[in-house]
Every structure is written in C-alpha cells, then in structure tokens.
Design an enzyme around this catalytic site. Structure first.
Site, PDB file in Angstrom:
ATOM      1  CD  GLU A 277     -12.268  -0.048  -4.785  1.00 32.27           C
ATOM      2  OE1 GLU A 277     -11.029  -0.464  -4.582  1.00 32.27           O
ATOM      3  OE2 GLU A 277     -12.878   0.261  -3.969  1.00 32.27           O
TER       4      GLU A 277
ATOM      5  N   GLY B 232     -10.836  -6.598   0.523  1.00 28.84           N
ATOM      6  CA  GLY B 232     -11.301  -6.954   1.779  1.00 28.84           C
ATOM      7  C   GLY B 232     -11.948  -8.155   2.012  1.00 28.84           C
ATOM      8  CB  ALA B 233     -11.062 -11.128   0.485  1.00 28.40           C
TER       9      ALA B 233
ATOM     10  CG  ASP C  27      -2.822  -5.819   4.813  1.00 28.57           C
ATOM     11  OD1 ASP C  27      -2.086  -6.104   5.788  1.00 28.57           O
ATOM     12  OD2 ASP C  27      -2.787  -4.543   4.507  1.00 28.57           O
ATOM     13  CB  SER C  28      -7.403  -7.860   8.127  1.00 26.64           C
ATOM     14  OG  SER C  28      -7.595  -6.461   7.627  1.00 26.64           O
TER      15      SER C  28
ATOM     16  CB  SER D  17      -0.851   0.018   1.387  1.00 26.05           C
ATOM     17  OG  SER D  17      -0.095   0.418   2.341  1.00 26.05           O
TER      18      SER D  17
ATOM     19  CG  ASP E  22      -3.787  -2.656  -2.052  1.00 25.60           C
ATOM     20  OD1 ASP E  22      -4.761  -3.017  -2.929  1.00 25.60           O
ATOM     21  OD2 ASP E  22      -3.970  -2.951  -0.869  1.00 25.60           O
TER      22      ASP E  22
ATOM     23  CG  ASP F 267      -9.225   3.225  -4.459  1.00 26.44           C
ATOM     24  OD1 ASP F 267     -10.333   3.440  -5.123  1.00 26.44           O
ATOM     25  OD2 ASP F 267      -9.347   2.730  -3.332  1.00 26.44           O
TER      26      ASP F 267
ATOM     27  N   GLY G 196     -10.261  -4.292   6.965  1.00 27.86           N
ATOM     28  CA  GLY G 196     -10.127  -4.266   8.309  1.00 27.86           C
ATOM     29  C   GLY G 196     -10.843  -5.618   9.136  1.00 27.86           C
TER      30      GLY G 196
HETATM   31  O1  G3H Z   1      -6.449  -2.630   1.864  1.00 25.40           O
HETATM   32  C1  G3H Z   1      -5.669  -2.016   2.070  1.00 25.40           C
HETATM   33  C2  G3H Z   1      -4.389  -2.261   2.758  1.00 25.40           C
HETATM   34  O2  G3H Z   1      -5.083  -3.142   3.849  1.00 25.40           O
HETATM   35  C3  G3H Z   1      -3.543  -1.150   3.191  1.00 25.40           C
HETATM   36  O3  G3H Z   1      -3.670  -0.690   4.262  1.00 25.40           O
HETATM   37  O4  G3H Z   1      -2.755   1.592   4.005  1.00 25.40           O
HETATM   38  O5  G3H Z   1      -2.800   0.600   6.380  1.00 25.40           O
HETATM   39  O6  G3H Z   1      -1.132  -0.405   4.442  1.00 25.40           O
HETATM   40  P1  G3H Z   1      -2.691   0.355   5.041  1.00 25.40           P
HETATM   41  P1  13P Z   2      -8.483  -7.203   4.448  1.00 23.12           P
HETATM   42  O1  13P Z   2      -8.373  -6.054   5.306  1.00 23.12           O
HETATM   43  O2  13P Z   2      -9.591  -7.881   4.213  1.00 23.12           O
HETATM   44  O3  13P Z   2      -6.970  -8.070   4.476  1.00 23.12           O
HETATM   45  O4  13P Z   2      -8.296  -6.441   2.997  1.00 23.12           O
HETATM   46  C1  13P Z   2      -6.914  -6.204   2.250  1.00 23.12           C
HETATM   47  C2  13P Z   2      -7.104  -5.465   1.115  1.00 23.12           C
HETATM   48  O5  13P Z   2      -8.280  -5.252   0.438  1.00 23.12           O
HETATM   49  C3  13P Z   2      -5.862  -4.858   0.647  1.00 23.12           C
HETATM   50  O6  13P Z   2      -6.359  -4.286  -0.493  1.00 23.12           O
HETATM   51 ZN    ZN Z   3      -8.157  -3.101  -0.858  1.00 25.21          ZN
END
Ligand code: G3H
Ligand code: 13P
Ligand code: ZN
Length: 326
Positions: free
Chosen positions: A146, A226-227, A270-271, A57, A94, A116, A191
């Site tokens: 997006e 967000g998966a 990511d989460s 990101s 990202d 995005d 998240g």
């Molecule tokens: O979906 C986006 C990522 O989870 C990026 O999160 O900007 O906190 O690195 P971040």
């Molecule tokens: P999560 O927060 O569900 O892991 O989504 C991550 C994401 O979409 C990164 O672009």
């Molecule tokens: Zn995302």
C-alpha cells in the site's frame, strides 16, 4: 509443518488479475470473520460464477482462530467443488501489519498477503514490504502493498487524514519492493462514514491519480480499499430498529464502475457485509422479541448477504460469468 495453499485447492491472484485487467472488470475481495459470512460469500460467488478473494484481517484472524479458519476454508472449498462451479478462490491476509504475521499466514495456507506499511515512512514501507515479498515469493505466494494512506478508523487501521498516493512514487515503490499488486489512496476510506459533510453525489474519487498510475503501468494490478457503498437501505433498517448509524455515506456505484473502467482490478468490501448482517439481525430480533435461536436471525441475514454479493458481482464488479469470459 507449513501448509501450502495449493494443497488446500487455493490459487493466487495472478491469473485472475491478468484477465480482469484485460477485460476491465474487478475481482471482489470480501472480508469475513464468521461462518455465516463465509457461507454467503461462497454461495453468492458460486451462483454468479465469480472468482473470489476471501479476506481476513489480522483481528478477524484472531477472532476466528487460525485453526478454525483454515478448516472453514477447507469446508468452503469443498462446497465450491461439490457445486460444480469452476471458480478460482484466493485466501488473502488483509492489512497485515508485520513480517511475522505475513509469514505466519503464508506458512498456514494463505495464497496472498497484504503488507500494509502505509503508516511508515516511504523508505521503511519499502524495507518492510520488500522483506515480505521476498519471503512470500519463495513460497509462490503473492503480495499486495500500500502506498498512500486511507482515512477511517477500524480495529487496527487508524488514520485520521487521507494521504493520496503520489503517482510519481508508484513505479519506484513497485520496482524496489517487488509487490504483485498495489493498494492506492484516491479518496476512499474504511468504515461507514466515508464522506464527512458531503453528499455522495458530490464525491469524486481522484481519477486523475489513478489515470497517471495506469498510464505508467497499464498492466499492473491496482487495488481499491474502503470501497463499500454503505447502502442506504440497510442504514435505514439499522436506524429504524434501534441502531444509531446516522449520516453514514459510502462510495457510489457509479464511482466504483468508473474506477474499474479506469483499471482497478481488485475491490475490497467489508463494511457493506457488516451492515447488511446487522440490519437484518436487528430487524428480525425487534420483530420477533421472543426469538432466541441464533439460527433464526443469522439465517435471514445470511440470505440477504447472498443477494448483495450476487448484486455486486453482477452489477458493479462485472466478475460474474467468469467461466464464460473470453
Ligand atoms: O479494511 C479493513 C477491514 O475492514 C478490517 O477491519 O480489523 O475490524 O477486521 P477489522
Ligand atoms: P470498507 O470499509 O469500505 O468495506 O473497506 C474494506 C476494506 O478496505 C478492507 O480492506
Ligand atoms: Zn482496507
């Protein structure tokens, strides 16, 4: 001097998406911001023979610093090579939020960028995305756009409401912008709190929207953000060892499998990575209060993360054994 991704040994998403769409599996896109996460992702994908999209990101890019990040990627690719695995690796920006950032990443070795523009009006989103796509394509880099807005609040992704993607706008957006793939909003969110006030089992993604899109564009790459599944095991460990992440809920594995069956070919995680690491770090430190060597708590969290990456590749995404697919 701009750095071309090909010279680093990276590839774009083109071939892997084609194969994934044809064979109905998804390419994992894992976010990382430090060495241990990158090591775990690479190791997990090498061990499962899975292609991988390494995602950064904009805030992670700043955190790790562009120069260090590039050298980490070079190191990771060397590890893949020495392992003998023949897995394609993509480096992807990202949620890029400006033309300048996308251009910077393209000029610094990324093989794929996301622009995005989902917070802009439809017309402004088209305008910005088109500008990025034009520049990216001149360097043979691919672009993810997006349409629709995901809920969830992260460092630089703020959306209080969810605006589902309108299927009737998708074809127009793709034609006008020239994007190579599209992230859609069908009920996932960023998240750890994805489904406020509802049990996971009740939560259904808007497969009707996905189906309408795929009907019009059966071979176009569709991306699910967000998966993360927000695995209860790790939420419980975090809460048991001094954390406070109550009522966190993610997207169930069966919903993800259904999304893949219905044509999603890239899934962003990511989460789950953050939660696994935090859980093991918390547990290790609480159980070993005298410990102060970071390797002693980052090491076990990295090991656990490898297991999760392997599990997801094998059991959810179906990206494992890539070299053995038709
Ligand atoms: O979906 C986006 C990522 O989870 C990026 O999160 O900007 O906190 O690195 P971040
Ligand atoms: P999560 O927060 O569900 O892991 O989504 C991550 C994401 O979409 C990164 O672009
Ligand atoms: Zn995302």
């Amino acid at each position: 001097m701009p750095i071309n991704y090909k010279n680093l040994g990276l590839v774009t998403t083109k071939e892997m998406f084609k194969k994934a769409i044809k064979e109905k599996f998804a390419i994992p896109a894992y976010n990382f911001s430090n060495m241990e996460q990158l090591q775990a992702i690479i190791q997990g994908c090498v061990e499962t023979d899975s292609p991988v999209i390494l995602q950064v990101s904009s805030s992670a890019y700043k955190y790790a610093s562009p120069i260090l990040l590039r050298h980490m990627i070079i190191g990771a690719l060397q590890i893949v090579k020495e392992s003998g695995a023949k897995i394609p690796v993509v480096l992807h920006l990202d949620h890029g939020d400006s033309f300048e950032l996308c251009k910077f990443c393209i000029d610094n070795g990324f093989s794929s960028v996301m622009i995005d523009g989902s917070f802009l009006s439809y017309e402004k989103n088209i305008c910005l995305t088109k500008k990025v796509a034009r520049y990216a394509h001149s360097k043979n880099v691919v672009v993810e756009g997006e349409l629709g807005v995901l809920a969830g609040i992260k460092d630089n992704i703020k959306a209080e409401k969810k605006f589902y993607t309108q299927p009737e706008k998708v074809k127009d957006f793709i034609l006008k912008t020239g994007v190579d793939s599209l992230a859609i909003a069908i009920g996932t969110s960023h998240g750890a709190y994805k489904i406020v006030g509802r049990a996971t089992s009740d939560h259904t993604l808007r497969f009707d929207i996905l189906k309408k899109i795929k009907k019009q564009l059966p071979n176009f790459p569709i991306v699910l953000h967000g998966a993360s599944s927000i695995l209860p095991k790790y939420i419980n460990i975090i809460n048991q060892f001094g954390g406070d992440i109550e009522n966190a809920v993610g997207i169930s594995e069966s919903q993800l499998r259904k999304a893949i069956k219905n044509g999603v070919c890239k899934i962003n995680i990511d989460s789950d990575i953050r939660l696994v690491m935090t859980a093991i770090i918390r547990k290790t430190l609480v159980e070993n209060p005298k410990e102060f060597d970071p390797r002693k708590y980052l090491g076990p969290s990295r090991e656990e993360l490898i297991k999760i990456i392997k599990y997801k590749n094998k059991k959810i995404f179906g990206s494992a054994r890539y070299g053995h697919k038709k």
